[in-house]
Structure formats: structure tokens, C-alpha cells
Scaffold this active site. Sequence first.
Site, PDB file in Angstrom:
ATOM      1  N   SER A 155       0.856  -1.183   0.000  1.00 23.81           N
ATOM      2  CA  SER A 155       0.000   0.000   0.000  1.00 23.81           C
ATOM      3  C   SER A 155       0.890   1.230   0.000  1.00 23.81           C
ATOM      4  CB  SER A 155      -0.891   0.008   1.254  1.00 23.81           C
ATOM      5  OG  SER A 155      -1.491   1.277   1.448  1.00 23.81           O
ATOM      6  N   TYR A 168      -2.540  -0.876  10.464  1.00 21.07           N
ATOM      7  CA  TYR A 168      -2.420  -1.099   9.022  1.00 21.07           C
ATOM      8  C   TYR A 168      -1.100  -0.527   8.506  1.00 21.07           C
ATOM      9  CZ  TYR A 168      -3.678  -1.062   4.060  1.00 21.07           C
ATOM     10  OH  TYR A 168      -3.705  -1.261   2.690  1.00 21.07           O
TER      11      TYR A 168
END
Length: 267
Positions: A155, A168
Site C-alpha cells: 500500500s 495497518y
Amino acid sequence: MRLDGKVALVTGSSQGIGQVIAIRLAEAGAKVVINYRSHPEGAAETVAKIRAMGGECHGAEGYCDDDHAFSIGADLSILADIHRLVGESIDHYGQLDILVNNAGIEKHAPFWEVTEKAFDAVINVNLKGVFFTTQAVVKHLMATERSGKIINISSVHEDLPFPNFAPYCASKGGLKMLTRDLAVELAPYGITVNNVAPGAIETPINSELLNNQAKLNALLKNIPLGRLGHPQDVAGLVEFLASDDANYITGSTFFVDGGLTWNYQEQ
């Protein structure tokens, strides 16, 4: 960039980016193992779409059977499930050549409200799951003395802060370093390891954003290309990294974000 004769395992491929990656690799000639945790109907849909392409023969070998894909349910936060997933994949096709670590989850909460349960859930799938799935595939490649491709779907948040998503970000930051480390350690065995780091991609997980025009407009102002990404934007890069055209590429992160990373301002 043909993948004829190759077998790919794509984790979390019952929907979204993972589903499109699996179909794209199959279109390039690979046979594909579809993994799901809680959406068997989505996995069945992915398999059906790939098998529907079997009406014509693929690749130099001209195989025309309908066994281009099959699905296996497994929770990648559980080590026994990981070993079963990889083992059943090898039993079915006789080999694995490409691993796409796509499965991932996120939990929204201010840092001071993050629970141990939420933290463990994110880290166990996004980092621990990737670690041990990769380990299992690498053991197979080493035992069979074959090269391979490990492609992690990371990501932009392996680099870019994302307030209210601390676990995350930690998981993706850890994945960035794991990729670099394994690239060096596994290079002597002909195994390459790379990250693909999507930005804002138009998938079902972003339905809330897509339905909130004010939030969407604010985000689009941060994206120089002026649009959200599409799953195919990610899948095309994964196909390249899985191919022989990328044999000299390892230890890198490739951002698929429309320029978001270098233009982002927290609202």
C-alpha cells in the site's frame, strides 16, 4: 509477457483487486489457485470467469482443459491453514511458481482506542500471513530447485502516514522491510520479491467513499492524475512482475497511485 506453464497462488482473490489479478494472470496463460477466507461465492465467481476462458487453447503448449483455476478456503492468520493452502495447491497442480500475497485487512480507530484484538487481526493477516505463506512457497521452490516470483500487494501506506489506521500502516511498513530483506536472502535461489503499492483504487471496499461526493472530491484533489485507480491498473503491473521480463527486478516497491504519494495532504 506470457505465463504459460506457470502456476500462481493469489491470496484473497475472491473479490476486488485480488480477483482481477487472478483473472489477469490466467489471461496470460497461468493456472491460478484462488484463495478466500469468508467469500466462497466470490471465489466461485473468479474460478468460473477463468474457466470460461478455456474455450480456446492457451499458449505454446495449447492446453484446452477447464482446470485453469480452482479455489481453496483458508484463513491466513492461522499457520495450519497456510500450510494446507500451499500443500493443496501443490497437490492439485504439481507446482507453484508465482505467489501474490494480496489478502489484507484494515481496522479504523484512533491510535489510543486500538484494541489488542484489532491489532492482532491486522498484523496476523497483513504481515504474519504474508511471512509464513511466502515461507511455505519458498520451501517448495527450494526443494524442487526452481526459481519463483513473490509479489506482495502492499500500500502507499508503507510510506505514507494514515491517521486512525496505525496497525495497518505498521503492517505495510513491516512488509516493505520484509520484501527488501527477502529479496537479498532469496536472490541466490533465483527467487525475486517485490511490492506493488496501490493508492486509492475503485473497489467494493471503498463503496462508502465512492458514495460520499465531498470526501471523494477532497481525495481526488490529492491525486495528480485526477481519478481513482482501477484494479486492472494494479493487475497489469503484477502480470509484468510475474513474467520473465522482470527477472532482474527484486527488492523494489512500485507505486500505483496516480501520483498520490508525492502530493498528499491530510485533510
